[in-house]
Design a protein around this motif. Structure first.
Motif, PDB file in Angstrom:
ATOM      1  N   GLY A  19       0.777  -1.231   0.000  1.00  0.00           N
ATOM      2  CA  GLY A  19       0.000   0.000   0.000  1.00  0.00           C
ATOM      3  C   GLY A  19       0.808   1.281   0.000  1.00  0.00           C
ATOM      4  O   GLY A  19       0.255   2.371  -0.031  1.00  0.00           O
ATOM      5  N   ARG A  20       2.129   1.168   0.062  1.00  0.00           N
ATOM      6  CA  ARG A  20       2.989   2.355   0.007  1.00  0.00           C
ATOM      7  C   ARG A  20       3.978   2.171  -1.140  1.00  0.00           C
ATOM      8  O   ARG A  20       4.050   1.122  -1.750  1.00  0.00           O
ATOM      9  N   SER A  31      13.836   2.937   0.434  1.00  0.00           N
ATOM     10  CA  SER A  31      13.058   3.813   1.290  1.00  0.00           C
ATOM     11  C   SER A  31      11.575   3.674   0.929  1.00  0.00           C
ATOM     12  O   SER A  31      11.235   3.338  -0.189  1.00  0.00           O
ATOM     13  N   ILE A  32      10.708   4.014   1.886  1.00  0.00           N
ATOM     14  CA  ILE A  32       9.262   3.905   1.694  1.00  0.00           C
ATOM     15  C   ILE A  32       8.641   5.302   1.738  1.00  0.00           C
ATOM     16  O   ILE A  32       9.012   6.128   2.570  1.00  0.00           O
ATOM     17  N   PHE A  33       7.668   5.545   0.842  1.00  0.00           N
ATOM     18  CA  PHE A  33       6.984   6.829   0.755  1.00  0.00           C
ATOM     19  C   PHE A  33       5.488   6.590   0.652  1.00  0.00           C
ATOM     20  O   PHE A  33       5.056   5.562   0.120  1.00  0.00           O
ATOM     21  N   ALA A  59       0.787   0.475 -10.022  1.00  0.00           N
ATOM     22  CA  ALA A  59       0.354  -0.237  -8.817  1.00  0.00           C
ATOM     23  C   ALA A  59       0.222  -1.742  -9.067  1.00  0.00           C
ATOM     24  O   ALA A  59       0.444  -2.541  -8.164  1.00  0.00           O
ATOM     25  N   ASN A  60      -0.085  -2.134 -10.313  1.00  0.00           N
ATOM     26  CA  ASN A  60      -0.244  -3.561 -10.634  1.00  0.00           C
ATOM     27  C   ASN A  60       1.082  -4.258 -10.940  1.00  0.00           C
ATOM     28  O   ASN A  60       1.114  -5.421 -11.267  1.00  0.00           O
ATOM     29  N   GLY A  61       2.190  -3.522 -10.856  1.00  0.00           N
ATOM     30  CA  GLY A  61       3.512  -4.114 -11.059  1.00  0.00           C
ATOM     31  C   GLY A  61       4.081  -3.949 -12.454  1.00  0.00           C
ATOM     32  O   GLY A  61       5.271  -4.154 -12.666  1.00  0.00           O
TER      33      GLY A  61
END
Length: 116
Positions: A19-20, A31-33, A59-61
């Motif tokens: 979800g991030r 890093s995560i945002f 988002a689906n890769g």
């Protein structure tokens, strides 16, 4: 506040994880945002310093876009293409990059400098 990626491998990916949005530098982690835009901006800042390839996923890769960034990369590409800047052009480019302008403003300033 998230720490931006400091890639040395020259290859960075932005992808959705739990979800991030993660900025991943190969096996070194990343890093995560909260948003893709923030993750892409951090990855671009990191790659602008040393150059490399940024792959941005949906988002689906699936791959959304792939960008080659950085001064060293531009120098290598220019060498392949046979492009060489004179001293005045190098100064203009350096000044525009250091000015804090957005990329669109930088393009406009460079274009205006070379209009006849």
């Amino acid at each position: 506040m998230p720490k931006s990626s400091t890639s040395r491998s020259g290859s960075v990916a932005v992808a959705k994880v739990d979800g991030r949005w993660a900025v991943r530098d190969g096996a070194k982690g990343g890093s995560i945002f909260p948003t893709r835009a923030e993750a892409v901006a951090a990855a671009k800042r990191a790659l602008a310093r040393q150059g490399g390839v940024l792959t941005v996923h949906q988002a689906n890769g699936k791959v959304r876009e792939t960008l080659t960034l950085g001064r060293d990369t531009a120098v290598r590409l220019n060498g392949i293409e046979g492009v060489a800047l004179n001293a005045a052009s190098r100064r203009l480019l350096r000044d525009v990059q250091a000015s804090g302008m957005t990329p669109a403003q930088q393009r406009s300033a460079i274009s205006a400098a070379f209009k006849k």
